[in-house]
Design an enzyme around this catalytic site. Structure first.
Site, PDB file in Angstrom:
ATOM      1  N   ARG A  51       1.431   8.697   5.272  1.00 16.49           N
ATOM      2  CA  ARG A  51       0.225   9.192   5.950  1.00 16.49           C
ATOM      3  C   ARG A  51       0.096  10.690   5.695  1.00 16.49           C
ATOM      4  NH1 ARG A  51       1.300   6.294  11.779  1.00 16.49           N
ATOM      5  NH2 ARG A  51       1.259   4.179  10.946  1.00 16.49           N
ATOM      6  N   TYR A  80       7.411 -14.777   8.921  1.00 15.24           N
ATOM      7  CA  TYR A  80       7.562 -13.731   9.935  1.00 15.24           C
ATOM      8  C   TYR A  80       6.226 -13.633  10.669  1.00 15.24           C
ATOM      9  CZ  TYR A  80       8.019  -9.621  12.604  1.00 15.24           C
ATOM     10  OH  TYR A  80       8.035  -8.784  13.692  1.00 15.24           O
ATOM     11  N   ARG A  86       0.838  -1.206   0.000  1.00 15.92           N
ATOM     12  CA  ARG A  86       0.000   0.000   0.000  1.00 15.92           C
ATOM     13  C   ARG A  86       0.866   1.246   0.000  1.00 15.92           C
ATOM     14  NH1 ARG A  86      -2.033  -2.003   4.775  1.00 15.92           N
ATOM     15  NH2 ARG A  86      -3.323  -3.815   4.359  1.00 15.92           N
ATOM     16  N   ASP A 146       4.351 -11.710  14.009  1.00 19.69           N
ATOM     17  CA  ASP A 146       4.386 -10.848  15.179  1.00 19.69           C
ATOM     18  C   ASP A 146       3.943 -11.651  16.395  1.00 19.69           C
ATOM     19  OD1 ASP A 146       5.418  -8.344  14.525  1.00 19.69           O
ATOM     20  OD2 ASP A 146       3.559  -7.713  13.551  1.00 19.69           O
ATOM     21  N   GLU A 174      22.326  -2.049  14.969  1.00 23.33           N
ATOM     22  CA  GLU A 174      21.800  -3.275  14.361  1.00 23.33           C
ATOM     23  C   GLU A 174      22.264  -3.402  12.911  1.00 23.33           C
ATOM     24  OE1 GLU A 174      17.680  -3.866  15.497  1.00 23.33           O
ATOM     25  OE2 GLU A 174      17.296  -4.849  13.586  1.00 23.33           O
ATOM     26  N   ARG A 217      19.751   0.548  12.112  1.00 24.95           N
ATOM     27  CA  ARG A 217      19.143   1.392  13.144  1.00 24.95           C
ATOM     28  C   ARG A 217      19.915   1.275  14.447  1.00 24.95           C
ATOM     29  NH1 ARG A 217      13.518  -1.905  14.679  1.00 24.95           N
ATOM     30  NH2 ARG A 217      14.489  -3.912  15.037  1.00 24.95           N
ATOM     31  N   ARG A 267      17.647 -13.899   6.865  1.00 24.40           N
ATOM     32  CA  ARG A 267      18.544 -12.806   7.222  1.00 24.40           C
ATOM     33  C   ARG A 267      18.809 -12.924   8.715  1.00 24.40           C
ATOM     34  NH1 ARG A 267      21.256 -10.367   3.586  1.00 24.40           N
ATOM     35  NH2 ARG A 267      21.224  -8.320   4.607  1.00 24.40           N
TER      36      ARG A 267
END
Ligand SMILES: Cc1cc2nc3c(=O)[nH]c(=O)nc-3n(C[C@H](O)[C@H](O)[C@H](O)COP(=O)(O)OP(=O)(O)OC[C@H]3O[C@@H](n4cnc5c(N)ncnc54)[C@H](O)[C@@H]3O)c2cc1C
Length: 385
Positions: free
Chosen positions: A179, A350, A175, A352, A302, A281, A251
């Site tokens: 925002r 993956y 998408r 959550d 990281e 990050r 990864r």
């Protein structure tokens, strides 16, 4: 005790703990083993002895969900503190707000757009010559145009996946990733928070049942299956078969830990969008517990890279080649008797934490229903492909 009542669970992460608890409550004797020297899997948290900071050992974990049952479930084991993830990014020598929002657009282009003006402006930036985007790069260029793509998507994606965004499928960016308001809450979910004393304490409470026996630093052997009514395996799918068909691509992450006397970056997560910066990050863990006060600080730089045989698999790659290999392993798994493959590694997806818990609850319920009916339990709750 008869084999019929004994369950073996491989992995003391969220998948193993939740399935184990559900079955223990129904009277099964549950043995859980984990190769690591701690419970909690990749959600493991530990309080740093020197600074007192709660450290997310395998990378930062923020709980977010729309699933009210899952939210009630975790709140039944621990207290959740309010936490909203607000991510910043350093790009081209400036700090911006993520996900790309009206503030980011106005700051980046030096404008004072209102939402509708920004929308029109971005449509002008979009590359309309691309009618049927095939790659991540084409999709991003069509959505946001070259300037935002270069600053916020290209470098980060390249570092994260170790390849050019021209080699990644357009489907990764489904998408419009922008925002047109000032909402910088990283997640849209209704319920968001952080366990007051970390995830490991919560998982310890889930495992705290007289019918559960946990053995750490104990690796699974396939010959153990025969000693149990059923095995729920949350280790790597290819690992179960001793990598006989090759290794599924992952990864991995390297965390370069450092401490700081004070507040290092003023926020929990700072991304680095420039390719010249080798890390993706920096996370400053004390900001994940904003209700606590600590003078010292623990941070992680990281780095993302291809996962070797000795590394911890973090993110499944799941491109065309891996999917073909996955299909072969799924075929093998479906031939196994009395084993169900669960969790992020067992299904090579993956997941959550909220999805992991939802699937673990559903898996345990399906097993109980199948036992009740006298029918065989399937190798997977959902087909992993
Ligand atoms: C960097 C990173 C950040 C994340 N951040 C978030 C976030 O912010 N929010 C969110 O909701 N989710 C997040 N997640 C996802 C979250 O980590 C997973 O949902 C969760 O860890 C899945 O739990 P699991 O039990 O399936 O797997 P794991 O946590 O991986 O547990 C599997 C366990 O099995 C053990 N094991 C494996 N093989 C064997 C064997 N052969 N013998 C014995 N034991 C074995 C392992 O040691 C491990 O402890 C993140 C994931 C990563 C990688």
């Amino acid at each position: 005790m008869s084999v019929k009542e004994k369950i073996l669970i491989v992995g003391a992460g969220l998948s193993g703990a939740v399935i184990g608890r559900e079955l223990a409550q129904e009277g099964y004797k549950v043995d859980i083993l984990d190769a690591r020297n701690h419970i909690g899997g990749n959600c493991h948290t530990v309080r740093d002895e020197t600074t007192g900071v709660m450290v997310h050992v395998y990378g930062p974990h923020i709980f977010h969900t729309d699933d009210a049952e899952v939210w009630d479930y975790v709140n039944g084991f621990t207290t959740f503190m309010p936490y909203k993830n607000r991510v910043k990014t350093t790009s081209g020598g400036q700090v911006f707000s993520l996900p790309v929002n009206l503030h980011t657009i106005n700051q980046f282009f030096g404008k004072t757009f209102r939402p509708d003006e920004a929308r029109v402006f971005l449509e002008e930036q979009a590359d309309k010559t691309i009618s049927d985007p095939q790659t991540f790069e084409e999709q991003a260029l069509r959505f946001v145009g070259n300037d935002l793509y270069e600053a916020f998507f290209k470098g980060y994606t390249q570092k994260q996946w170790g390849c050019s965004p021209t080699e990644l499928p357009a489907s990764i960016l489904k998408r419009l990733p922008v925002r047109f308001n000032y909402d910088d809450n990283y997640f849209f979910h209704k319920f968001q928070g952080m366990p007051a004393n970390g995830y490991t304490e919560m998982i310890e409470d889930i495992l705290d049942h007289p019918n559960i026996n946990v053995s750490l630093e104990t690796s699974f052997r396939r010959d153990q299956v025969a000693g149990y009514a059923h095995v729920f395996y949350s280790g790597p799918l290819d690992g179960y078969f001793d990598y006989e068909l090759g290794r599924l691509g992952y990864r991995t992450l390297d965390f370069e830990r450092f401490t700081y006397d004070g507040d290092y970056q003023g926020c929990a997560v700072m991304n680095y969008g420039d390719v010249a910066v080798p890390y993706t990050r920096i996370t400053e863990h004390k900001h994940f517990s904003p209700w606590e006060e600590h003078k010292g600080s623990v941070c992680y730089r990281e780095f993302s890279r291809a996962c070797g045989p000795e590394d911890i698999p973090y993110y499944p790659i799941r491109l065309v080649e891996e999917k073909a290999q996955l299909a072969d392993y799924v075929g093998r798994a479906e031939q196994e008797k009395d084993v169900t493959f669960v969790g992020r590694l067992g299904t090579y997806r993956y997941l959550d934490m909220d999805v992991t818990i939802r699937e673990a609850l559903d898996t345990a319920r399906l097993y109980l229903a199948r036992r009740h009916e006298g029918t065989a339990m399937s190798a997977f709750l959902h087909a992993p492909l």
